[in-house]
Design a protein around this motif. Structure first.
Motif, PDB file in Angstrom:
ATOM      1  N   HIS A  24       3.378   7.440  -2.264  1.00 45.15           N
ATOM      2  CA  HIS A  24       4.326   6.330  -2.159  1.00 45.15           C
ATOM      3  C   HIS A  24       3.732   5.261  -1.251  1.00 45.15           C
ATOM      4  N   PHE A  25       4.302   4.067  -1.335  1.00 45.58           N
ATOM      5  CA  PHE A  25       3.831   2.964  -0.510  1.00 45.58           C
ATOM      6  C   PHE A  25       4.984   2.454   0.344  1.00 45.58           C
ATOM      7  N   PRO A  26       4.728   2.145   1.585  1.00 51.46           N
ATOM      8  CA  PRO A  26       5.791   1.762   2.518  1.00 51.46           C
ATOM      9  C   PRO A  26       6.566   0.530   2.049  1.00 51.46           C
ATOM     10  N   PRO A  27       7.833   0.409   2.462  1.00 50.96           N
ATOM     11  CA  PRO A  27       8.654  -0.738   2.058  1.00 50.96           C
ATOM     12  C   PRO A  27       8.087  -2.085   2.485  1.00 50.96           C
ATOM     13  N   ASP A  28       7.246  -2.111   3.517  1.00 49.90           N
ATOM     14  CA  ASP A  28       6.702  -3.402   3.967  1.00 49.90           C
ATOM     15  C   ASP A  28       5.609  -3.937   3.046  1.00 49.90           C
ATOM     16  N   GLY A  29       5.296  -3.149   1.993  1.00 50.62           N
ATOM     17  CA  GLY A  29       4.327  -3.619   1.014  1.00 50.62           C
ATOM     18  C   GLY A  29       2.885  -3.285   1.343  1.00 50.62           C
ATOM     19  N   SER A  30       2.639  -2.636   2.444  1.00 49.98           N
ATOM     20  CA  SER A  30       1.257  -2.278   2.791  1.00 49.98           C
ATOM     21  C   SER A  30       0.768  -1.165   1.871  1.00 49.98           C
ATOM     22  N   HIS A  31      -0.529  -1.204   1.592  1.00 48.10           N
ATOM     23  CA  HIS A  31      -1.123  -0.240   0.666  1.00 48.10           C
ATOM     24  C   HIS A  31      -2.163   0.636   1.344  1.00 48.10           C
ATOM     25  N   ALA A  32      -2.375   0.446   2.606  1.00 46.61           N
ATOM     26  CA  ALA A  32      -3.495   1.123   3.270  1.00 46.61           C
ATOM     27  C   ALA A  32      -3.185   2.598   3.484  1.00 46.61           C
ATOM     28  N   PRO A  33      -4.067   3.496   3.017  1.00 45.17           N
ATOM     29  CA  PRO A  33      -3.906   4.917   3.336  1.00 45.17           C
ATOM     30  C   PRO A  33      -4.287   5.189   4.790  1.00 45.17           C
ATOM     31  N   LEU A  34      -3.988   6.372   5.255  1.00 40.25           N
ATOM     32  CA  LEU A  34      -4.360   6.737   6.623  1.00 40.25           C
ATOM     33  C   LEU A  34      -5.871   6.812   6.786  1.00 40.25           C
ATOM     34  N   LEU A  35      -6.570   7.195   5.710  1.00 42.54           N
ATOM     35  CA  LEU A  35      -8.036   7.257   5.715  1.00 42.54           C
ATOM     36  C   LEU A  35      -8.495   7.113   4.280  1.00 42.54           C
ATOM     37  N   SER A  36      -9.571   6.395   4.062  1.00 42.24           N
ATOM     38  CA  SER A  36     -10.091   6.229   2.711  1.00 42.24           C
ATOM     39  C   SER A  36     -11.608   6.136   2.734  1.00 42.24           C
ATOM     40  N   ALA A  37     -12.233   6.829   1.775  1.00 44.85           N
ATOM     41  CA  ALA A  37     -13.678   6.711   1.560  1.00 44.85           C
ATOM     42  C   ALA A  37     -13.927   6.293   0.113  1.00 44.85           C
ATOM     43  N   ASN A  38     -13.071   5.443  -0.399  1.00 46.33           N
ATOM     44  CA  ASN A  38     -13.122   5.002  -1.788  1.00 46.33           C
ATOM     45  C   ASN A  38     -14.354   4.115  -2.017  1.00 46.33           C
ATOM     46  N   PRO A  39     -15.320   4.569  -2.854  1.00 45.00           N
ATOM     47  CA  PRO A  39     -16.547   3.780  -3.034  1.00 45.00           C
ATOM     48  C   PRO A  39     -16.413   2.642  -4.033  1.00 45.00           C
ATOM     49  N   VAL A  40     -15.321   2.630  -4.813  1.00 44.24           N
ATOM     50  CA  VAL A  40     -15.230   1.685  -5.921  1.00 44.24           C
ATOM     51  C   VAL A  40     -15.089   0.247  -5.439  1.00 44.24           C
ATOM     52  N   LEU A  41     -14.383   0.040  -4.343  1.00 38.81           N
ATOM     53  CA  LEU A  41     -14.063  -1.316  -3.909  1.00 38.81           C
ATOM     54  C   LEU A  41     -15.304  -2.137  -3.588  1.00 38.81           C
ATOM     55  N   ASP A  42     -16.353  -1.490  -3.082  1.00 33.02           N
ATOM     56  CA  ASP A  42     -17.586  -2.208  -2.756  1.00 33.02           C
ATOM     57  C   ASP A  42     -18.500  -2.381  -3.968  1.00 33.02           C
TER      58      ASP A  42
END
Length: 275
Positions: A114-132
């Protein structure tokens, strides 16, 4: 609107926990039905058996064993509950064509991230390589699989959805690890949980990196639905740890238009024969 994927995922209940569906030639690789499309259909059968409704439980983990390769056409899906829980339910699904089982799947249903009501999308920790590695939308010079495309004769999914592989990432890699990149979205509708799950098996085999481009049958595939995708393109990368002489692994990471991780998938498949 041309919602071909929505039509492909449609089910008709014909008995308690028994459904009929159909995957036509648009959802094939060569002459056989695409494994990711079958996995998504199994997930939908499990979700339907749980009483699918907006905001209801989704197939957060699907583990599928592929027993035979069906032809395009009608299919029957048999569901049975292993667990009915407050947060997690578990449903067994058998996808059959005629009297033969093509896929046996175990589907865990629950609430994706789920994503917080304030609209933020940031996880607590991420090593997602796709964004770069990939921009949110395919560049203009990345063509869709369709008439005239080098993959059109084999990958018929281009008729059912918009698939845009970065062909330069599919060439032999001279010993370097493969990292196939592609963009995809359904036609006429926003991507949903089922389309995202199918994208967890969308790439050409990573064995292209070692010039093994023939039939690479998947034996087992496990996919995690981490979050529901936002509207827009999905970005996909496919990698592996080792390509042996008999077996190879393949990992997919699927990220939505907002950069959120939506699906992770890992499969074990057989290495195509040398040409």
């Amino acid at each position: 609107m041309n919602a071909l994927f929505t039509t492909a995922m449609a089910l008709r209940e014909v008995g308690p926990g028994v459904y009929e569906g159909e995957l036509d030639k648009r959802w094939t690789i060569g002459p056989k039905v695409h494994g990711g499309a079958m996995l998504a259909l199994c997930a939908n059968a499990a979700r339907t058996a749980c009483g699918a409704q907006p905001g209801g439980p989704e197939p957060v983990a699907v583990s599928a064993s592929f027993l035979s390769a069906p032809d395009p056409g009608p299919m029957r899906l048999l569901t049975s509950f292993r667990k009915r829980g407050r947060r997690i339910s578990v449903v067994d699904v058998e996808l059959m064509q005629g009297e033969r089982t093509a896929v046996h799947a175990v589907v865990n249903l629950g609430r994706p991230e789920h994503f917080p009501p304030d609209g933020s999308h940031a996880p607590l920790l991420s090593a997602n390589p796709v964004l770069d590695l990939m921009v949110p939308e395919p560049p203009d010079d990345v063509e869709p699989i369709g008439p005239g495309h080098p993959m059109a004769g084999l990958v018929h999914l281009g008729e059912g959805c918009d698939v845009r592989p970065l062909l330069s990432t599919m060439r032999p890699r001279d010993g370097h690890p493969p990292m196939i990149q592609m963009w995809a979205r359904p036609r006429g509708v926003a991507p949903d949980a089922l389309f995202a799950l199918m994208c967890g098996d969308l790439s050409a085999p990573v064995t292209f990196a070692v010039d093994r481009t023939g039939w690479a049958p998947t034996i087992q595939l496990t996919a995690f639905l981490r979050a529901l995708p936002a509207d827009g393109w999905l970005r996909i990368i496919a990698t592996c740890v080792e390509i042996g002489h008999d077996w190879f692994d393949e990992d997919h990471i699927v990220v939505d238009h907002l950069g959120r991780l939506v699906v992770q998938a890992r499969q074990l498949a057989m290495v195509p024969a040398a040409r």
